[in-house]
Design an enzyme around this catalytic site. Structure first.
Site, PDB file in Angstrom:
ATOM      1  N   CYS A  38       0.818  -1.258   0.131  1.00 12.98           N
ATOM      2  CA  CYS A  38      -0.217  -0.017  -0.066  1.00 12.98           C
ATOM      3  C   CYS A  38       0.778   1.165   0.011  1.00 12.98           C
ATOM      4  O   CYS A  38       0.799   1.961  -0.971  1.00 12.98           O
ATOM      5  CB  CYS A  38      -1.023  -0.103   1.278  1.00 12.98           C
ATOM      6  SG  CYS A  38      -1.833  -1.587   1.635  1.00 12.98           S
ATOM      7  N   HIS A  96      -2.326   6.968   4.101  1.00 13.93           N
ATOM      8  CA  HIS A  96      -1.266   6.037   4.224  1.00 13.93           C
ATOM      9  C   HIS A  96      -0.082   6.403   4.004  1.00 13.93           C
ATOM     10  O   HIS A  96       0.900   5.675   3.569  1.00 13.93           O
ATOM     11  CB  HIS A  96      -1.461   4.687   3.609  1.00 13.93           C
ATOM     12  CG  HIS A  96      -1.135   3.427   4.434  1.00 13.93           C
ATOM     13  ND1 HIS A  96      -0.818   2.139   3.829  1.00 13.93           N
ATOM     14  CD2 HIS A  96      -0.781   3.265   5.604  1.00 13.93           C
ATOM     15  CE1 HIS A  96      -0.484   1.348   4.821  1.00 13.93           C
ATOM     16  NE2 HIS A  96      -0.210   2.123   5.873  1.00 13.93           N
TER      17      HIS A  96
END
Length: 379
Positions: A38, A96
Site C-alpha cells: 500500500c 497511508h
C-alpha cells in the site's frame, strides 16, 4: 487483484461501471503498480517518482505524534503542482503516507480531505473506546477536524466524491478517490453478500460484494460528471495499488478472496501477481474508445500525464520520472514509453527490472537467486 473486474476476466463479480469505463477509453494490459503493497505504491503515485529515491519502502505505522514517519516533506507531490496551475484538489479515502501534521493531505497539495490517515478502516463503525493500534476504529478526518460516516464506508466515500464534483463543477479540479475497498477487513452489507450466494467460498463471496459496492460508487461518480456536463472533458484513471493477497506456506490465511490470474504471486511479491494491476484511462474528447495499450506503463505515468495536461511545471526539485502517456494514445508517439521499469523492496532484498520487450529480471523474497523471464512466452 488483476482478475477481479469484468474487463480483466472476472465472471463471478459484477463490475458494469468499471467495464463501461474501460470500454470508453484505453485498457493498459501491462499496467503496473510501483510497489507490491500500500504505502510505497501511493508514495510513487502521488510524487510521480520512484519511492525508493526518497526512502519510502515500507508502510508507515499510524502515529500522529511521529514527525518523521511519513512521506518526505521535501518531495513535491503532483497535486501541489496542479494547485500551482490553478486546479482545486481533493483527496477522499485512504491516505497511508504518514499521520502527523507534516504529512497531512492538506499540507501536501490537497485543498480538501475526507478519509482515514492510516492504512485502512472498519467499514461499519467507529469505536473510540478500543486501542488505537492502526486506527481501524478511529474517527475519520475531514480536512483537519474529526469526522464520522453513516452506513457502509465505501458508499460514504463515493457520496463524498459526488459532492466534491458538484461543489467544484465550475473550476478545474483534480480528485484522488482512494477507496480502501477491498482491503481488509472483509466486510460488506448483508444484502450485497446475498447477491453472490452462488460463490461457494465465503471469503470470495464477501470480497465480491465489496468490489460490487465500490463499482456502484464509481458509477455514481461518473454519473455526477455526466450530469454536470463534465464527463467528456474529464480524464479518469482507474487502477489498484497492488495485487491481491494470496495464501503462503507461512501464512495460509493471508488470502482475502482476490484473484491475480493468470499471474504468479500476490501482494508483497515482485512477480506479476504483486504489481501487475488493472489500469484504465478514459477521456472521451482526447482518447479514442475501445483501445488496448500493450507496452508496460506505471503509476508514475499518471502523475506525469496529469501535470503535462494541466500545463504545470515538472521542476528540477523532485523532478518526476514518469512519462506523459497521452502522445502514445493519440498516435503522436510510437513504441514503448519506458525502456525499462524498476522495483525495489525490503532494503534491496527484493528487486525487479522489466524491459520494454517483456524481459523481467526478478529477485523475490522466496527465491534463492535472481530469475529471468520473458513474459510474452511465460506470463
Amino acid at each position: 487483484g488483476y482478475a477481479d473486474a469484468g474487463f480483466t476476466g472476472a465472471d463471478d463479480i459484477l463490475t458494469p461501471n468499471l467495464d463501461a469505463l474501460a470500454a470508453s477509453g484505453v485498457v493498459f494490459t501491462q499496467g503496473y503498480a510501483n510497489h507490491p503493497f500500500c504505502g510505497p505504491s501511493r508514495a510513487a503515485l502521488l510524487s510521480g517518482r520512484y519511492q525508493h529515491r526518497f526512502g519510502f519502502e515500507t508502510n508507515p505505522a499510524y502515529d500522529p505524534a511521529n514527525p518523521i514517519m511519513g512521506i518526505d516533506p521535501g518531495e513535491r507531490l503532483f497535486p501541489e503542482r496542479l494547485q500551482d496551475a490553478g486546479y482545486v484538489t481533493g483527496c477522499i479515502g485512504k491516505w497511508h503516507l504518514g499521520a502527523a501534521e507534516p504529512f497531512h493531505p492538506n499540507n501536501r497539495g490537497f485543498d480538501y480531505f475526507y478519509g482515514m490517515l492510516g492504512g485502512g478502516h472498519d467499514y461499519f463503525r467507529i469505536d473510540l473506546t478500543k486501542p488505537v493500534k492502526e486506527a481501524y476504529l478511529q474517527g475519520l478526518v475531514r480536512n483537519e477536524r474529526p469526522a464520522d460516516f453513516d452506513g457502509y464506508l465505501t458508499t460514504a466515500l463515493s457520496r463524498d466524491a459526488v459532492k466534491f464534483v458538484q461543489r467544484k463543477q465550475d473550476e478545474p479540479f483534480f480528485l484522488y478517490l482512494a477507496f480502501n475497498a477491498p482491503h481488509a477487513p472483509l466486510q460488506a452489507p448483508q444484502e450485497d453478500i446475498a447477491r453472490y450466494e452462488a460463490i461457494k467460498d465465503p471469503k470470495r463471496r464477501v470480497y465480491a460484494a465489496m468490489v460490487d459496492v465500490m463499482d456502484r460508487g464509481i458509477g455514481e461518480l461518473l454519473t455526477a460528471l455526466e450530469s454536470n456536463g463534465l464527463r467528456e472533458n474529464t480524464l479518469v484513471f482507474f487502477t489498484s495499488d497492488n495485487g491481491g493477497p494470496q495464501a503462503e506456506r507461512s501464512n495460509p490465511g493471508k488470502w482475502n478472496g482476490s484473484s491475480n490470474a493468470p499471474f504468479r504471486g500476490g501482494k508483497g511479491n515482485l512477480y506479476d501477481g504483486g504489481v501487475h494491476v488493472p489500469f484504465v484511462a478514459s477521456w472521451p474528447t482526447r482518447i479514442s474508445a475501445g483501445q488496448t495499450f500493450n507496452a508496460p506503463v506505471m503509476h508514475l505515468d499518471i502523475a506525469r500525464t496529469a501535470v503535462a495536461i494541466a500545463g504545470a511545471a515538472n521542476s528540477a526539485r523532485s523532478k518526476m520520472e514518469g512519462v506523459d502517456l497521452l502522445p502514445f494514445l493519440d498516435g503522436q508517439e510510437r513504441g514503448a514509453p519506458h525502456e525499462a521499469m524498476f522495483w525495489r523492496n525490503g532494503d534491496g532484498r527484493q528487486w525487479a527490472v522489466l524491459a520494454a520487450d517483456g524481459t523481467k529480471h526478478v529477485q523475490d523474497k522466496d527465491g534463492r537467486r535472481p530469475q529471468l523471464f520473458h513474459l510474452p512466452d511465460d506470463v
